[in-house]
Write a protein that holds these residues in place. Structure first.
Motif, short mmCIF file in Angstrom:
data_model
loop_
_atom_site.label_atom_id
_atom_site.label_comp_id
_atom_site.label_asym_id
_atom_site.label_seq_id
_atom_site.Cartn_x
_atom_site.Cartn_y
_atom_site.Cartn_z
N LEU A 176 0.86 -1.18 0.00
CA LEU A 176 0.00 0.00 0.00
C LEU A 176 0.89 1.24 0.00
CD1 LEU A 176 -2.58 -1.07 2.77
CD2 LEU A 176 -2.55 -1.66 0.34
N ILE A 195 -1.24 -1.29 -4.34
CA ILE A 195 -2.47 -0.51 -4.33
C ILE A 195 -2.12 0.92 -3.94
CG2 ILE A 195 -4.74 -0.18 -3.26
CD1 ILE A 195 -4.89 -3.19 -2.87
N SER A 197 -4.42 3.46 -4.14
CA SER A 197 -5.65 4.19 -3.80
C SER A 197 -6.02 3.92 -2.35
CB SER A 197 -6.80 3.74 -4.72
OG SER A 197 -7.04 2.36 -4.57
N GLY A 198 -6.86 4.79 -1.79
CA GLY A 198 -7.36 4.60 -0.44
C GLY A 198 -8.87 4.50 -0.46
N LEU A 202 -9.75 0.75 -1.88
CA LEU A 202 -8.72 -0.14 -1.34
C LEU A 202 -9.34 -1.46 -0.92
CD1 LEU A 202 -5.83 0.75 1.05
CD2 LEU A 202 -7.28 -1.19 1.56
N THR A 203 -10.42 -1.37 -0.14
CA THR A 203 -11.10 -2.59 0.31
C THR A 203 -11.54 -3.44 -0.88
OG1 THR A 203 -11.91 -1.37 2.24
CG2 THR A 203 -13.00 -3.47 1.73
N GLN A 205 -10.35 -3.53 -3.96
CA GLN A 205 -9.23 -4.13 -4.68
C GLN A 205 -8.65 -5.33 -3.94
OE1 GLN A 205 -7.28 -0.02 -5.74
NE2 GLN A 205 -6.31 -1.56 -6.99
N GLU A 226 -8.20 6.14 7.79
CA GLU A 226 -8.04 5.22 6.66
C GLU A 226 -7.95 3.76 7.09
OE1 GLU A 226 -7.67 4.97 3.12
OE2 GLU A 226 -8.89 6.78 3.27
N HIS A 229 -10.60 1.05 6.10
CA HIS A 229 -10.65 0.37 4.80
C HIS A 229 -9.71 -0.84 4.76
CE1 HIS A 229 -13.10 3.74 3.73
NE2 HIS A 229 -12.11 4.58 4.03
N GLN A 230 -8.66 -0.81 5.56
CA GLN A 230 -7.85 -2.01 5.70
C GLN A 230 -8.59 -3.06 6.53
OE1 GLN A 230 -3.60 -1.75 6.44
NE2 GLN A 230 -3.65 0.46 6.08
#
Length: 329
Positions: A176, A195, A197-198, A202-203, A205, A226, A229-230
């Motif tokens: 990331l 990746i 993007s955020g 992100l999720t 992808q 952020e 999203h992880q």
């Protein structure tokens, strides 16, 4: 007398100064080292800025790792002799020791002999990044072959180390990064996917790349909003390790992701590994064997001479590096 870098007030790189001090002989359990190279770490920038886990005690020393030659050993120290090429592992408090100097002392448990063929610069770039990544991914996370791991701030030295360690056990490193301009460098470093993007993208992808399963581990020094999203991209029983605070805002933890997939969210520091004798020995063995085999190759972005250590701090703060910043002494 030895030149030692210290600071007498918190602030920017300009507060770093060279002080000539008399370095005493090593006490019991200590090793005295003539430094040849110093590895810089984000924690030292935070400590200098007054943003670390504990405030400095002035005049404050800096430096968690470096490499050089043994100058003297204290009583009770075995396994090291004058002239040995060694490195320092972050296994102490900056309130007690600092490696920014021409001649320094370190506790013997934090000293390791350099593998043959490893330069002082490479050795100085080894222990913080590989120890941090190994501790979370392998010792605590139990990352296995075929499992995906999200690596935040992947172009940092610790991020690159995490990519190598994930590959060493047959896992799938997903790097990331904030900018697409580092994509090619991360792919060359061994990332299976990058990746840039955020947010929800992100999720999405990550789930696409893992066939809907998600990643087993997120290894992140950023945090902040952020993080949601992880967490949304983790697999059942996945673990989110936060090992830094590049974003000082609180984590955003989506309750339904947490409950629905029984996730673990935990803070992590390398000292969970280096201050535990058994864990530290396992880390030393894994990393030393990896260096010897070539599976682990410390990535150095740029070196600075000792006289320009403030410039090295400025460069670290710019965030432009891909790999470790090393200062030669």
């Amino acid at each position: 007398m030895s030149r030692i870098v210290r600071f007498h007030r918190i602030g920017g790189p300009e507060v770093l100064q060279f002080d000539d001090i008399d370095v005493s002989a090593p006490q019991a359990g200590e090793v005295q080292i003539r430094m040849r190279a110093i590895g810089l770490n984000r924690a030292e920038v935070m400590y200098r800025s007054g943003e670390y886990v504990h405030p400095p005690r002035f005049p404050a020393t800096l430096g968690y790792e470096g490499s050089g030659v043994v100058e003297a050993v204290g009583s009770g120290v075995s396994g090291f002799a004058v002239g040995d090429a060694v490195s320092v592992v972050p296994a102490f408090s900056l309130l007690d020791y600092g490696m920014y100097g021409e001649l320094v002392k370190a506790p013997a448990h934090a000293v390791v002999k350099n593998p043959a063929g490893l330069s002082f610069e490479q050795a100085a770039a080894t222990w913080m990044m590989y120890g941090t990544a190994w501790g979370a991914l392998i010792e605590l996370g139990g990352l296995k072959q075929g499992e995906a791991v999200l690596i935040g701030a992947a172009s940092s030295s610790v991020g690159l180390a995490a990519i190598e360690i994930a590959n060493a056990v047959g896992a799938v490193p997903i790097a990331l990064t904030r900018s697409d301009k580092k994509r090619d460098a991360l792919l060359r470093a061994g990332a299976k996917h990058v990746i840039a993007s955020g947010g929800p993208a992100l999720t999405k992808q990550v789930l696409e790349l893992t066939g809907g399963t998600g990643a087993r581990i997120a290894f992140d020094p950023v945090g902040g909003p952020e993080s949601a999203h992880q967490l949304g991209a983790l697999a059942q029983h996945g673990t989110y390790f936060q090992y830094g605070t590049l974003d000082m805002r609180d984590l955003s933890v989506p309750a339904m992701d947490l409950l629905g997939r029984r996730l673990t969210v935990r803070g992590y520091q390398i000292f969970e590994i280096t201050l535990d004798a058994a864990r530290l020995e396992r880390a030393k063995r894994f990393i030393t064997e990896g260096l010897a085999s070539g599976a682990l190759k410390p990535a150095i972005d740029r070196t600075f001479p000792f006289d320009r250590i403030a410039d090295a701090h400025r460069y670290m703060e710019s965030g432009e590096q891909v790999g470790k910043i090393v200062v030669t002494v």
